[in-house]
Write an enzyme that holds these catalytic residues in place. Sequence first.
Site, mmCIF file in Angstrom:
data_model
loop_
_atom_site.group_PDB
_atom_site.id
_atom_site.type_symbol
_atom_site.label_atom_id
_atom_site.label_comp_id
_atom_site.label_asym_id
_atom_site.label_seq_id
_atom_site.Cartn_x
_atom_site.Cartn_y
_atom_site.Cartn_z
ATOM 1 N N ARG A 200 1.101 -1.140 -0.126
ATOM 2 C CA ARG A 200 0.019 0.120 0.105
ATOM 3 C C ARG A 200 0.813 1.264 0.004
ATOM 4 O O ARG A 200 2.113 1.272 0.601
ATOM 5 C CB ARG A 200 -0.932 0.004 1.288
ATOM 6 C CG ARG A 200 -1.800 -1.303 1.391
ATOM 7 C CD ARG A 200 -2.410 -1.175 2.691
ATOM 8 N NE ARG A 200 -3.473 -2.539 2.770
ATOM 9 C CZ ARG A 200 -3.121 -3.496 3.248
ATOM 10 N NH1 ARG A 200 -1.812 -3.535 3.921
ATOM 11 N NH2 ARG A 200 -4.000 -4.615 3.503
ATOM 12 N N LYS A 226 -1.946 -2.712 7.831
ATOM 13 C CA LYS A 226 -3.063 -2.346 8.549
ATOM 14 C C LYS A 226 -3.299 -3.129 9.952
ATOM 15 O O LYS A 226 -2.953 -4.346 10.089
ATOM 16 C CB LYS A 226 -4.409 -2.501 7.728
ATOM 17 C CG LYS A 226 -4.402 -1.563 6.520
ATOM 18 C CD LYS A 226 -5.702 -1.830 5.867
ATOM 19 C CE LYS A 226 -6.087 -0.734 4.795
ATOM 20 N NZ LYS A 226 -7.298 -1.044 3.993
ATOM 21 N N HIS A 300 -1.702 2.387 -6.334
ATOM 22 C CA HIS A 300 -2.887 1.119 -6.034
ATOM 23 C C HIS A 300 -2.974 0.303 -7.243
ATOM 24 O O HIS A 300 -3.163 -0.941 -7.238
ATOM 25 C CB HIS A 300 -4.059 1.806 -5.748
ATOM 26 C CG HIS A 300 -4.953 0.702 -4.987
ATOM 27 N ND1 HIS A 300 -4.499 0.287 -3.624
ATOM 28 C CD2 HIS A 300 -5.947 -0.171 -5.193
ATOM 29 C CE1 HIS A 300 -5.357 -0.639 -3.077
ATOM 30 N NE2 HIS A 300 -5.825 -0.919 -4.213
ATOM 31 N N ARG A 303 -0.047 -2.109 -7.164
ATOM 32 C CA ARG A 303 -0.592 -3.253 -6.248
ATOM 33 C C ARG A 303 -1.498 -4.304 -6.957
ATOM 34 O O ARG A 303 -1.211 -5.494 -6.903
ATOM 35 C CB ARG A 303 -1.187 -2.555 -5.069
ATOM 36 C CG ARG A 303 -1.756 -3.762 -3.942
ATOM 37 C CD ARG A 303 -2.052 -2.721 -2.633
ATOM 38 N NE ARG A 303 -2.598 -3.643 -1.704
ATOM 39 C CZ ARG A 303 -2.216 -4.406 -0.878
ATOM 40 N NH1 ARG A 303 -0.959 -4.562 -0.621
ATOM 41 N NH2 ARG A 303 -2.911 -4.984 0.096
ATOM 42 N N HIS A 326 -2.968 -9.335 2.909
ATOM 43 C CA HIS A 326 -4.348 -9.527 3.038
ATOM 44 C C HIS A 326 -4.978 -10.231 4.482
ATOM 45 O O HIS A 326 -4.043 -11.356 4.665
ATOM 46 C CB HIS A 326 -5.171 -9.868 1.738
ATOM 47 C CG HIS A 326 -5.223 -8.833 1.005
ATOM 48 N ND1 HIS A 326 -5.286 -9.295 -0.693
ATOM 49 C CD2 HIS A 326 -5.256 -7.619 0.904
ATOM 50 C CE1 HIS A 326 -5.185 -7.906 -1.265
ATOM 51 N NE2 HIS A 326 -5.231 -7.112 -0.473
ATOM 52 N N TYR A 335 -8.472 -8.052 -6.095
ATOM 53 C CA TYR A 335 -7.149 -7.488 -6.780
ATOM 54 C C TYR A 335 -6.730 -8.251 -7.932
ATOM 55 O O TYR A 335 -5.843 -8.097 -8.760
ATOM 56 C CB TYR A 335 -5.947 -7.559 -5.676
ATOM 57 C CG TYR A 335 -6.360 -6.418 -4.700
ATOM 58 C CD1 TYR A 335 -5.297 -5.101 -4.756
ATOM 59 C CD2 TYR A 335 -7.239 -6.601 -3.729
ATOM 60 C CE1 TYR A 335 -5.571 -4.461 -3.811
ATOM 61 C CE2 TYR A 335 -7.261 -5.608 -2.719
ATOM 62 C CZ TYR A 335 -6.452 -4.346 -2.652
ATOM 63 O OH TYR A 335 -6.539 -3.530 -1.643
#
Length: 361
Positions: A200, A226, A300, A303, A326, A335
């Site tokens: 990210r 995250k 992104h 990504r 993830h 994705y």
Amino acid sequence: MRPAALNRLTVQEAGDRYVELVRARTLTGGLSPATAEVYARDVATFADLAGGGRVLDDLDGADVDAVLLAFARKPDGRRAVPEGRAAPQGPAQSASSQARFRRSVSAMFKHAVLAGWVQVDPMTAATVSARERGGLRAERRALTREQATGLIGAARRLGEDGGGPAGERAARDGAAARRDQRTEVRDALVVLLLATVGPRVSELVRANVEDFYTNDGVRYWRIFGKGGRTRDVPLPGDVALVLDAYLAGERRGGGPAVAAGEALLLSWRGRRLARGDVQGVIDRVQRRVDPAHRRTVTPHGLRHTTATHLLADAVDMDAVRRVLGHGDLSTLGRYRDELPGELEVAMRSHPLLRDRDRDRG
């Protein structure tokens, strides 16, 4: 019905003819004079940004993308900044102005197709779309293999030679020749990390030098993602080489030793690279790619590119999930973008027919 012969008008000629037709509609009441002048202004701006001397039919989706994004950054002359006050941050044009400009350009190309000025409407291949909030943005769509390898190749060359001698770079790119202002190897590293590891953008700009370590001869990046989760991702060999070159010579112009917690990616002023600067880095490296394989892409989107091509090459889904950080496999599905020709390739190498093909051989 499309005319039999293509009329290869320049962008300026086509724009002038289109504006004449738009203004003529005001005489029949089909369009208000104010609206016609808005179209005229947008078309003139498009010609200026695209290059009035270029042939309209030579423009493709990437060219349109570049113009749309250039318009978004274009200062709005109607909103003067008071003396002594700093210019506002972010896009110079409002979201509504950006959306209107895209509609004007789209209307012109629709007419160009009917008039025989272009063979194919390049708007159908443009990736920049209008959003209700935030204005024009490129779609978060994976690059094709040719586009991705073109971008990675440009980044690798930039990382290997630093873009050439300092004097040549300054003349070619307008870049500063001072050693402490060189950013070529940093730009190469940014693109290679985004395109091959798929972090990210927040993870990328938060990275510190101490987050990279070596274990059994393999370079790893400890990514802080995250929810406080971390993941250790091994770097491809070529990316590790550019990282080491950046740390050894180009970061801070080969300055003092790095302190704990110090940012990996620095601006030429020595500050941590901001999220908003990353798109500019990608765009600079893209300018070195063969135009035939060049397409505007967001961080992104890179990504998405990482996920799409790892999965397309039959890499284990759980391994890809761990690379991207993830929490579960269901997120990974979003994705995985469609690649042109992938169904044809899959059916040509159908697993139930491989034994028969071997028997024939």
